[in-house]
Structures are given as C-alpha cells and as structure tokens.
Design a protein around this motif. Structure first.
Motif, PDB file in Angstrom:
ATOM      1  N   LEU A  14     -43.177  44.494   8.679  1.00  0.00           N
ATOM      2  CA  LEU A  14     -43.299  43.733   7.438  1.00  0.00           C
ATOM      3  C   LEU A  14     -42.381  44.304   6.355  1.00  0.00           C
ATOM      4  CD1 LEU A  14     -47.174  43.156   7.304  1.00  0.00           C
ATOM      5  CD2 LEU A  14     -45.400  41.473   7.839  1.00  0.00           C
ATOM      6  N   CYS A  15     -42.360  45.632   6.242  1.00  0.00           N
ATOM      7  CA  CYS A  15     -41.489  46.287   5.249  1.00  0.00           C
ATOM      8  C   CYS A  15     -40.023  45.988   5.522  1.00  0.00           C
ATOM      9  CB  CYS A  15     -41.722  47.799   5.263  1.00  0.00           C
ATOM     10  SG  CYS A  15     -43.316  48.311   4.584  1.00  0.00           S
ATOM     11  N   ILE A  35     -40.868  54.137   7.677  1.00  0.00           N
ATOM     12  CA  ILE A  35     -41.252  53.332   6.513  1.00  0.00           C
ATOM     13  C   ILE A  35     -40.720  53.971   5.233  1.00  0.00           C
ATOM     14  CG2 ILE A  35     -43.204  52.505   5.140  1.00  0.00           C
ATOM     15  CD1 ILE A  35     -44.815  52.358   7.766  1.00  0.00           C
ATOM     16  N   ILE A  36     -40.886  55.279   5.114  1.00  0.00           N
ATOM     17  CA  ILE A  36     -40.396  55.992   3.929  1.00  0.00           C
ATOM     18  C   ILE A  36     -38.880  55.878   3.814  1.00  0.00           C
ATOM     19  CG2 ILE A  36     -40.146  58.293   2.900  1.00  0.00           C
ATOM     20  CD1 ILE A  36     -42.896  58.967   4.139  1.00  0.00           C
ATOM     21  N   ASP A  37     -38.189  55.998   4.949  1.00  0.00           N
ATOM     22  CA  ASP A  37     -36.727  55.933   4.947  1.00  0.00           C
ATOM     23  C   ASP A  37     -36.231  54.562   4.496  1.00  0.00           C
ATOM     24  OD1 ASP A  37     -34.141  57.014   5.399  1.00  0.00           O
ATOM     25  OD2 ASP A  37     -34.051  55.973   7.322  1.00  0.00           O
ATOM     26  N   LEU A  38     -36.978  53.505   4.848  1.00  0.00           N
ATOM     27  CA  LEU A  38     -36.581  52.157   4.446  1.00  0.00           C
ATOM     28  C   LEU A  38     -36.516  52.023   2.928  1.00  0.00           C
ATOM     29  CD1 LEU A  38     -38.452  49.664   6.829  1.00  0.00           C
ATOM     30  CD2 LEU A  38     -35.993  50.037   6.650  1.00  0.00           C
ATOM     31  N   TYR A  39     -37.468  52.627   2.237  1.00  0.00           N
ATOM     32  CA  TYR A  39     -37.577  52.417   0.792  1.00  0.00           C
ATOM     33  C   TYR A  39     -36.979  53.554  -0.036  1.00  0.00           C
ATOM     34  CZ  TYR A  39     -40.359  48.249   1.423  1.00  0.00           C
ATOM     35  OH  TYR A  39     -40.758  46.975   1.753  1.00  0.00           O
ATOM     36  N   VAL A  40     -36.983  54.765   0.517  1.00  0.00           N
ATOM     37  CA  VAL A  40     -36.459  55.899  -0.240  1.00  0.00           C
ATOM     38  C   VAL A  40     -35.048  56.262   0.208  1.00  0.00           C
ATOM     39  CG1 VAL A  40     -36.913  58.306  -0.918  1.00  0.00           C
ATOM     40  CG2 VAL A  40     -38.810  56.746  -0.539  1.00  0.00           C
ATOM     41  N   GLY A  41     -34.717  55.909   1.443  1.00  0.00           N
ATOM     42  CA  GLY A  41     -33.398  56.242   1.969  1.00  0.00           C
ATOM     43  C   GLY A  41     -33.282  57.674   2.434  1.00  0.00           C
ATOM     44  N   VAL A  42     -34.412  58.341   2.657  1.00  0.00           N
ATOM     45  CA  VAL A  42     -34.418  59.739   3.092  1.00  0.00           C
ATOM     46  C   VAL A  42     -35.424  59.904   4.217  1.00  0.00           C
ATOM     47  CG1 VAL A  42     -34.905  62.123   2.437  1.00  0.00           C
ATOM     48  CG2 VAL A  42     -33.765  60.601   0.816  1.00  0.00           C
ATOM     49  N   ALA A  43     -34.993  60.547   5.292  1.00  0.00           N
ATOM     50  CA  ALA A  43     -35.892  60.895   6.397  1.00  0.00           C
ATOM     51  C   ALA A  43     -35.954  62.416   6.452  1.00  0.00           C
ATOM     52  CB  ALA A  43     -35.389  60.312   7.715  1.00  0.00           C
ATOM     53  N   SER A  44     -36.912  62.972   5.740  1.00  0.00           N
ATOM     54  CA  SER A  44     -36.993  64.422   5.579  1.00  0.00           C
ATOM     55  C   SER A  44     -37.660  65.093   6.777  1.00  0.00           C
ATOM     56  CB  SER A  44     -37.778  64.750   4.304  1.00  0.00           C
ATOM     57  OG  SER A  44     -38.159  66.101   4.265  1.00  0.00           O
ATOM     58  N   VAL A  45     -36.982  66.093   7.330  1.00  0.00           N
ATOM     59  CA  VAL A  45     -37.556  66.873   8.425  1.00  0.00           C
ATOM     60  C   VAL A  45     -38.819  67.591   7.946  1.00  0.00           C
ATOM     61  CG1 VAL A  45     -37.199  68.867   9.935  1.00  0.00           C
ATOM     62  CG2 VAL A  45     -35.383  67.162   9.650  1.00  0.00           C
ATOM     63  N   GLY A  46     -38.760  68.154   6.737  1.00  0.00           N
ATOM     64  CA  GLY A  46     -39.914  68.861   6.202  1.00  0.00           C
ATOM     65  C   GLY A  46     -41.124  67.960   6.047  1.00  0.00           C
ATOM     66  N   LEU A  47     -40.907  66.733   5.549  1.00  0.00           N
ATOM     67  CA  LEU A  47     -42.012  65.798   5.364  1.00  0.00           C
ATOM     68  C   LEU A  47     -42.576  65.358   6.714  1.00  0.00           C
ATOM     69  CD1 LEU A  47     -43.790  64.156   3.500  1.00  0.00           C
ATOM     70  CD2 LEU A  47     -41.994  62.394   3.417  1.00  0.00           C
ATOM     71  N   TYR A  48     -41.693  65.159   7.693  1.00  0.00           N
ATOM     72  CA  TYR A  48     -42.162  64.790   9.031  1.00  0.00           C
ATOM     73  C   TYR A  48     -43.120  65.847   9.577  1.00  0.00           C
ATOM     74  CZ  TYR A  48     -42.131  64.940  14.106  1.00  0.00           C
ATOM     75  OH  TYR A  48     -42.519  65.057  15.412  1.00  0.00           O
TER      76      TYR A  48
END
Length: 487
Positions: A432-433, A382-395
C-alpha cells in the motif's frame, strides 16, 4: 550404504554434524535468508525506484555528454562506472565513490541512485553487516562449514536416500527431522554448489597467497597482473575519456558480446584508460573486459572468456553463486533452493531444541530471531520508502527488540503466531505504501515484486492460522492425557 558405514562412524558423524550446526545455526539462517532475497537484487533495485526510464539505449554521443557532465560534477576520484541497460537491469547509470545518478533519455543526469534496502539485504548476505574485510571472511568460513555439515549429515544418516520421500506428521520433532532430512537430500547438489562458491569469495585471498608462493615465487603482484591483466601502458591522452568512441568499436571487436558497463580508471590523469565489461553468450563468466586508451583506441582484452581454465572459473563464481544466468527460470530455481536451505538451517536448530527436553531463553530467542528477521526487513523497506534510509543499526535494533519481546512472552507458539501475523500485515502495508508513493506503475519488475509480497502475506497468514490451531490441538491433547493419567 548403511552396511558400508560402521555404527561408530555414524555416531561420530552425527555428533560432529550437531556441533557444527549449533556453532553456525543463527548466522547460517541470516546468510541463507538474505541470500535467497539477493537472487532478485536487480528487481529489488527497480522496485525501490520504479519511475526511472527503462530500456532506453543512449546514442554514443549522448552518453559521452552525460559522462562529461558527471565527471565534472564528481571531481577527483579513482574511477567512474557507467552502467548500460541490459537484461534484468535495463537502466543507464553513472556512479563513483558511492554517489551516482540515473541518466535520462536526453543524456541529462536524473534522479540520484538510492538502493538502500537492496544494499542492506546484500550487505547482510555478503558481510553479515560486519566490517567488509572481516565480514566476507566470516561468511566464507560459514560456506566451508556448510560443506562439512552436508558431508557429516550424509555420513550420520545412512538411510537418507531410502527415506527420501517419507514425511511424518505425528509429533513436532519427527516432522522437523523429516523436513530437515528430505530438503537436505533433494537440495544436495544446489547446497554444495552454494557452499563451495560461497567459501571461495572470502578465502580467495588466502588461496592467492598459496598460488603466489607456489608458482610466482611469492610475488602476488605478478600473479594479480596475470589474472587481471595489470595496468596497461598508455601515453598521455585526452583529458576527457572518449567513451563514445570506445563503445562504437565494440561491434567490430566482439560482435557477439553485450556491453553492460564501462569503467574509466584514473579519470583525468595521464594514465587513465577504459574497461568495457561485456557478457559473452554461452559463458558463465561475469564479464569479458575490453581495454581502451582514453582516446578510445583498443588495447586488448583481459582473457576471462578464453584464458586459462582457472581464470575462467574464478570469473564464473559470481554468476554461479547468485544465479545470475539463464534468466528468470534460473532465478526461480535459486529462490526455491535458497528457501530450502533456509528451512534446513532452521529445522536443524529446532531438532536440537526438541532433543533437549527442556525450555529456556534459547528457545524464546531463537523463535524471535527466526520470525523477527523477516519482520525487521519488511519494516526497514517501509521506512526506506518514506525516509530514503535503510539503517543497519535500526534493523538490528528492531531485531533485538523482537527477540526481547519473545523472551518476555516466554511462549514459542505465541511468538511464532504473533510475528507471522505481524509480518503478513506489514507486507500488505508495504504494498500500500509503495502504491501511494509511486501510483500506478508500468514497471513490470516493481509490479511483480508487489504481487509476490501479497502472495507471501496470504501464505504466511494461512500458515500462522494452521500452525496455531495444530499447536492448540496438541496442547489440549497433552492436557487430556495428563488428566487421564492422574485419574
């Protein structure tokens, strides 16, 4: 079989099986779950960027202009890779050094490639998000240990085949034991194949040293040259590699092969040359490589399709391990096999937890990891859809936070139920996103992924409700028995 194995061997095998499982349980779960998702890696890429033109085969001269524009924009680099539309990846791309673009039908460079979530999942499976050199070795060791688990599991349970279809539902531990044993038996050929090929990837460098020592007098460069073809001798040639000329010759050189990538090695330098990778029908090798000078003149082919048996095996491991052969039916079979192996990993730890007869932080943290990992992955999508970043640290921050919450709740049933419901809701939000972001789609792969999310959400919600009711029923029965005993 039971008579052939002594009681002592069975006991020792059971002990080794338990210790091996405990040592690798959590890591094995992460690798198996992410590997199951990685089977559909190309579909995830298409889902992440669903509005890209697909199935468009560019004319050679148009592709040549696109390459020239990209090479000028990229500048100095070790190599440039052109991805050609084929099979489950029907898009044209040009990339180098982590930067890349899709190519439009008119040859212009289009949207930048951004497969953050798909790469996050793939990186978790292949490297466990560790530095790549170390991560691949760790994952390969897990593959070798999985081989040991499979063998010790059979030796520890001599009646596995006799009980292949029994499933006891009376008691949490017995049910977990039967699920663990049944899926282990039914999936043995698949599990062994995954374990052996998975172990191969990271341990290949050590095997290479042994082979070089035994057959090449320790000269690893000579071994790699024979295996990969070495660097061809080329004269000074065109400053811009003639991609179109090389590609137009492929139907004459290998009419049965289907090119799916072109690599320009050392672009712009005097020793530059091209590799065209092509699928060969009826073969499991990842690709046969056809080499050309920068002027587009053929040099040779490396021989992955018709070379020594060992050479052919090495370049078949990738497709065998990830199920990238045989189309959609094979991927579905690999999905089922991967899910079974994931469940086996989880139930193995669950059995050990039940046998301890007491609870502590391990119970809570394990429940948090098992059900928090899918939630964290969906949240990252979901975050990647809107921010364009899939952070390993955030995961990992999300995963650890969920595990901490599980410890705070101190109730495995509540943790499971809550996380299953949250993941189900997150999957619906994800669809939905995606729909709001991209609108109505004609992309079959993206629509199929969204449909699978909705189906998974419904199944997960049903399972959460069913498990919660059963858990509450079991607790009430336990209380009634305890009260009767006191009376």
């Amino acid at each position: 079989m039971k008579q052939l194995l002594s009681a002592s061997l069975v006991k020792k095998s059971l002990a080794s099986h338990s210790w091996l499982g405990l040592c690798v349980g959590a890591l094995m779960y992460l690798v198996c779950l992410s590997g199951t998702l990685a089977v559909f890696h190309h579909e995830w890429e298409r889902w992440e960027q669903p509005n890209i033109e697909e199935g468009v085969t560019l004319a050679p001269e148009v592709l040549q202009q696109a390459y020239a524009d990209a090479a000028q924009q990229i500048g100095e680099t070790h190599d440039i890779v052109i991805g050609l539309p084929v099979g489950d990846s029907p898009r044209t791309t040009i990339s180098a050094d982590g930067e890349g673009w899709f190519v439009n039908a008119d040859g212009s460079l289009g949207e930048s490639i951004n497969h953050g979530w798909a790469e996050l999942v793939a990186d978790l499976h292949i490297y466990l998000h560790l530095p790549h050199n170390w991560g691949m070795i760790v994952v390969s060791i897990l593959g070798a240990l999985l081989c040991g688990l499979i063998i010790s599991g059979f030796l520890a349970h001599p009646s596995l085949f006799r009980d292949a279809f029994s499933l006891r539902g009376n008691g949490a531990r017995m049910e977990q034991v039967d699920i663990h044993n049944r899926l282990s038996v039914w999936g043995t050929p698949f599990h062994l194949m995954i374990a052996i090929t998975g172990a191969f990837f990271g341990l290949a460098q050590f095997m290479g040293l042994l082979v070089a020592t035994a057959f090449y007098e320790g000269n690893t460069e000579a071994m790699l040259e024979e295996l990969y073809g070495g660097h061809p001798h080329v004269e000074q040639s065109a400053s811009v590699a003639q991609v179109s000329k090389a590609l137009t010759q492929m139907p004459d050189i290998a009419p049965e092969a289907t090119p799916f990538y072109i690599t320009v090695e050392h672009p712009g330098e005097e020793d530059q040359f091209m590799l065209i990778g092509a699928e060969v029908p009826g073969r499991l090798i990842y690709a046969e490589q056809y080499r050309f000078t920068a002027d587009g003149e053929p040099i040779d082919h490396v021989g992955f399709s018709d070379g020594a048996a060992g050479k052919q095996f090495i370049f078949s491991v990738y497709r065998i391990h990830f199920g990238h052969f045989g189309g959609l039916p094979t991927k579905i079979l690999f999905l089922m096999g991967g899910l079974a192996l994931t469940i086996v990993s989880v139930t193995g730890i669950n059995i050990w937890l039940h046998k301890r007869k007491h609870r502590d932080a391990i119970n809570n943290l394990w429940a948090g990891l098992v059900w928090g990992t899918p939630l964290a992955l969906v949240a990252m999508a979901i975050i990647d859809l809107y921010v364009g970043v899939a952070s390993v640290g955030l995961y990992w921050l999300l995963t650890v936070a969920v595990m901490a919450m599980a410890q705070w709740l101190n109730d495995e049933a509540r943790t499971r139920f809550g996380l299953q419901c949250l993941t189900s809701a997150a999957l619906v939000v994800l669809v939905l996103c995606h729909s709001l972001q991209f609108g109505w789609l004609t992309n079959v792969a993206a629509n199929s992924m969204n449909l699978s999310f909705v189906v998974t959400a419904l199944i997960l919600l049903w399972w959460a409700r069913f498990s919660w009711r059963r858990e509450q029923g079991a607790r009430q029965s336990s209380v009634a028995v305890a009260q009767a005993g006191r009376a």
